[in-house]
Write an enzyme that holds these catalytic residues in place. Structure first.
Site, PDB file in Angstrom:
ATOM      1  N   LYS D 191       0.835  -1.210   0.000  1.00  0.00           N
ATOM      2  CA  LYS D 191       0.000   0.000   0.000  1.00  0.00           C
ATOM      3  C   LYS D 191       0.870   1.261   0.000  1.00  0.00           C
ATOM      4  O   LYS D 191       0.546   2.245  -0.673  1.00  0.00           O
ATOM      5  CB  LYS D 191      -0.912  -0.001   1.231  1.00  0.00           C
ATOM      6  CG  LYS D 191      -1.722   1.283   1.443  1.00  0.00           C
ATOM      7  CD  LYS D 191      -2.617   1.618   0.254  1.00  0.00           C
ATOM      8  CE  LYS D 191      -3.712   2.601   0.612  1.00  0.00           C
ATOM      9  NZ  LYS D 191      -3.328   3.790   1.309  1.00  0.00           N
ATOM     10  N   GLU D 198       1.152   6.778  -6.655  1.00  0.00           N
ATOM     11  CA  GLU D 198       0.061   7.768  -6.744  1.00  0.00           C
ATOM     12  C   GLU D 198       0.621   9.193  -6.746  1.00  0.00           C
ATOM     13  O   GLU D 198       0.212  10.023  -7.558  1.00  0.00           O
ATOM     14  CB  GLU D 198      -0.870   7.528  -5.543  1.00  0.00           C
ATOM     15  CG  GLU D 198      -1.962   8.527  -5.325  1.00  0.00           C
ATOM     16  CD  GLU D 198      -2.591   8.291  -3.943  1.00  0.00           C
ATOM     17  OE1 GLU D 198      -2.987   7.155  -3.634  1.00  0.00           O
ATOM     18  OE2 GLU D 198      -2.654   9.258  -3.137  1.00  0.00           O
TER      19      GLU D 198
END
Lengths: 342, 342, 342, 342
Positions: D191, D198
């Protein structure tokens, strides 16, 4: 409506296929006949092709629409050649990867002849035939408006993505996948920046996946080290063997980084989990460079796009001289010898 | 004054030489006797050495000054070992390249025993014997003050550079080349950032020289190109054969980029004009990484220092997986094949 | 020997001073008489000046040597104007900060008239009068050789730096501070890259000093945090109050990062320890941009130089739109509100 | 199956909603009762909630499944508190944004008690309720397998994206949107890298859009310039007024950069075309920093991710000191004064 296409390779051929399938007709020109014959066999009478440029021009209804879809380096000469045969009111489209500077110049050159020049940046790659092509368009309003039926057939259409919240009523052209961006060059300008972003986004994925790929580093590198290597302070933090192909797959659903590029990456990693078929020499085809040039000219910081571009240069060995300079400096001030080649 | 030195390699040996030459005495310890004998032959009675740690400690006057100058990875164990033999009021110095986190911890550990811990970041490399060493010091004020006569002898002295305009009166320690930077760890913290800057400045030179090196690009790359290569729009702009070694020499006098690093680069390029003796695999020894860690922790942008560090990683092939990912993506969306290896 | 100088501002005036002091003579031209009078008063008969361009040209011995030292934007027009008055064999020098593209073009334009064009990149800034100017020269061999006596007087001379180890015999021009780098444009090309390196090295120092400046971060930021802020995992690692001016001073002697830029930084920080007189809007004067353009054209990775340039752009607020886009994205996917302005 | 949820805010509440809607039951705990009442009203009997931790634990069937979904800073204390009440065989899940280092430590701490620790990185943001959450999971195989029915309900499911070419047969968990990545910490590690990517992808879009935003630069900046500003060589290349919101819309269909982030950006720009509601101070919540830390530790080049992170720091004014240093240097060597604030 009728389209004339110069260049019937993968891109030009697929554009022809899309418009013919959508009810238009097309005339194709190429020096060799192989692609012509293939398209004719596939599309039937609504497509005609020729290896003679004069025949090609003669077969077009006026105002002629001539889309040039050939490598950027050859585009200028072909446009000049065909323009000799065109008449006032005709439209020439450069749908390739030309630099937008060339569009500005060519539009000026064709204006005295009454020929309209339209530049169309085209994204979609090998999937464009099925997905449709995203079209970024530059030129005067009238000829661009004239092309509207063709553009609509080439573009993906509004159903290709969920409608953006807040948008209602008749979908705009942008919502259908084509956009008149401004005067001559604006189409290629927007396409250029599109590719600059593409380079940056690709590098973001590639760097992140590389970190996942190295997450087992602590299994091979314990706390020992030589004077020329940095010790790993916490080898226990890097004891993961991450299945990178599966990670790209899981991110495709529900995550913030879901994207078409990720879809393709997941497919590539599924087919070749260790990427053994690649050597890592990454080309760049100009747009990334030109995007940087534009950033520099206009004083816009673009560190991510620059890092992505320079990473490609380095992948091709272009850092070597600089790296040797660093090694020479290290030896000079610290007596450090280089690590041997792995 | 007397200094005890653990580790008589290049750095430790040269520090001993500087203080003995300046009138102090030194006791050296090392497991093997070769360096001890060499220093004894060179420095005479003002230097004694031993391969027995208890003898070493016994030979020191109290409060003892024990400078540990060994590879960072071994420093912790040696400090722990010698600390067992020391008494309250003694001073232990870590003069190596430890991470400052370790200094903070070690100072805490030694405090209950009444042993003072001082960390000294040392810059100067192989030239330190003649030029003197730049010393960045962390620790409590009293022990650092106690060391002043030694530090003055090790440091370059005020004459090593023209005095900064506006500075008058008695030169400060900083003007003599040593500085008490703060509590435990501050010395290595400042040295760490020093090396981070060093990486950045080195990379600035290396990148610039690479551009000069490629200034003949237009002689070999005319305007032609394949679809996988970017054409050079103006080959006539890149027709220079720059003599890079001579350029580094001319910049040494009067230019804004004159520096000691440039002096060394000019010497290295004079000796090996094409850098044929180097392969371009550039090591990093930790400080550049730790500088970045500190920047990240404190929210300080450090893009130049990061680019310099990552360039070193890439020089060692660590971008390869990422580059393969890029190639796989390009093939997936555009059908692009990789360029063959040069 | 005699020099004609167009433009008697800081740079032009100081070059005139250096050559006249060294036994040459000079004729100066400027539209206004103030600088002329000042130089005349200072230098006496070996300097004459005029506000009339024809008089200026008439006062020069043939072959005339006309050095143009004015802002880059005005240089082209002035060279064109004076060239009308020159004769075959005369030499025009552009000593300003022109882009080397212009040199290549101007040399071609003047060639049919038999006028030699020489471009000289000049580094040294406000200290050049005393230190001498570092000269990077482009042009044909003969006119450059003709200028040798003048160049020698303007350059710093071999004593300005210790001789590079391994260099013996008569010092080369590079060792005296001037270098013929190649044909037209080569001087400004090398000067351009020099400034690119300068930007990178400056940024390396600036980033490092910023990290030192923030080394007290843990004193104000303990482990608490909001959902929009990253906690500091080890506040105990950032409890230093570093005296940044003193650090720059200590690095001047014996350290690897000693340089002229560091000397200047130490002086600036001594005069204004908190840099209160600066607002942090950093200009760039073109060379950094052009260096990047050259790197991009020739496929040379230059991530450090790019980061330095983009940092300057950002300092002037040019990231604002991009930053707003990021905030808009964060709000869209995570419901994150922006932090309030500090 | 039954899930215990600690923390019923946006994320925890929506996870509860998804599993209850899918036929499971849930017990919720929170200190205050507001969210409990809201969920009870909405979900009915299959949800019970309590503000008493002992009651919460007592209401769970064994082996208990306790998902902790609270801000990372509070997670450790709450896990310690609830672990006191659990029994061997129970499972504790940290579904928040903890650093994976904490997972490794906590799993070790809970092991002697026989309590299983599972870390789940969760992506999906405010859209997760409808789209499903992408789940990245770390822990021992058995407890992760035990959770399978719940994970399947929380994840988006295979229909959330077209199936990757070449994948056939029963969809893997990754294809359904959840993946067991490895032992303790592996979920948050993956993550973390997800968020690092991102940041990089977001910055790529933001930089590109900024270039489009400035494409009218030549309309306001002609060829004139001061000595402190770089002239624009070709103002005619920058005369476009690009409709940035429409460009983001057109790229959503058929282009290579289509992505969920782009969808959100198009929506944000449609709602606020000039981004007037944003100030441009961009937070970072830790994962981007930790991703960089991991890259540095393992020697992986991550220049794009670093540039993205540092851009956020700069957006918050953290470059200011460095920029002042640059201005001070420029003034020192060149006498350059800063540009006035715009």
């Amino acid at each position: 409506m009728q389209l004339g296409m110069i260049g019937l390779g993968r891109m030009g051929g697929n554009i022809v296929r899309r418009i013919v399938r959508d009810g238009h007709t097309a005339v194709g020109y190429e020096r060799k006949s192989a692609n012509i014959e293939e398209l004719r066999a596939e599309l039937g009478e609504r497509f005609q092709g020729t290896t003679d440029l004069r025949e090609f021009v003669a077969a077009l209804e006026t105002p002629r629409v001539v889309w040039v879809m050939i490598p950027a380096g050859a585009t200028g000469a072909v446009i000049a050649e065909v323009a000799e045969l065109l008449e006032p009111g005709d439209i020439v489209i450069d749908g390739g990867n030309s630099r937008y500077h060339d569009d500005i110049r060519r539009a000026e050159e064709l204006k005295p002849k009454g020929i309209h020049y339209v530049d169309i940046g085209t994204s979609g790659g090998v999937f464009g035939l099925d997905r449709g092509f995203c079209l970024m368009i530059g030129g005067e309003p009238e000829p661009v408006a004239h092309l509207d039926p063709l553009l609509k057939s080439i573009a993906p259409g509004v159903d290709a993505a969920p409608r953006t919240p807040g948008r209602t009523g008749e979908p705009t052209p942008a919502e259908q996948g084509y956009l008149h961006c401004g005067p001559a060059g604006a189409g290629h300008f927007v396409k250029m920046v599109h590719n600059g972003i593409e380079y940056g986004a690709m590098a973001a994925y590639a760097e992140g996946l590389n970190i996942l790929h190295k997450a087992d580093y602590g299994l091979s590198h314990s706390g020992e080290f030589s004077a020329e290597e940095t010790p790993l302070e916490h080898p226990e933090h890097y004891r993961y063997r991450i299945d990178v192909p599966e990670v790209t797959e899981v991110w495709r659903r529900g995550s913030v980084v879901a994207s078409w590029l990720l879809d393709l990456t997941a497919a590539a990693l599924h087919a070749d989990p260790n990427l053994d078929s690649f050597g890592g020499r990454v080309s760049d085809s100009g747009e990334g460079r030109w995007t940087l040039d534009a950033a520099i000219d206009t004083g816009v910081p673009a560190p991510v796009l620059a890092a992505a571009l320079f990473g490609r240069f380095s992948s091709r060995g272009e850092s070597l001289y600089a790296d040797k300079v660093l090694s020479a400096m290290r030896k000079a001030f610290g007596g450090h010898n280089e690590l041997p080649r792995a």
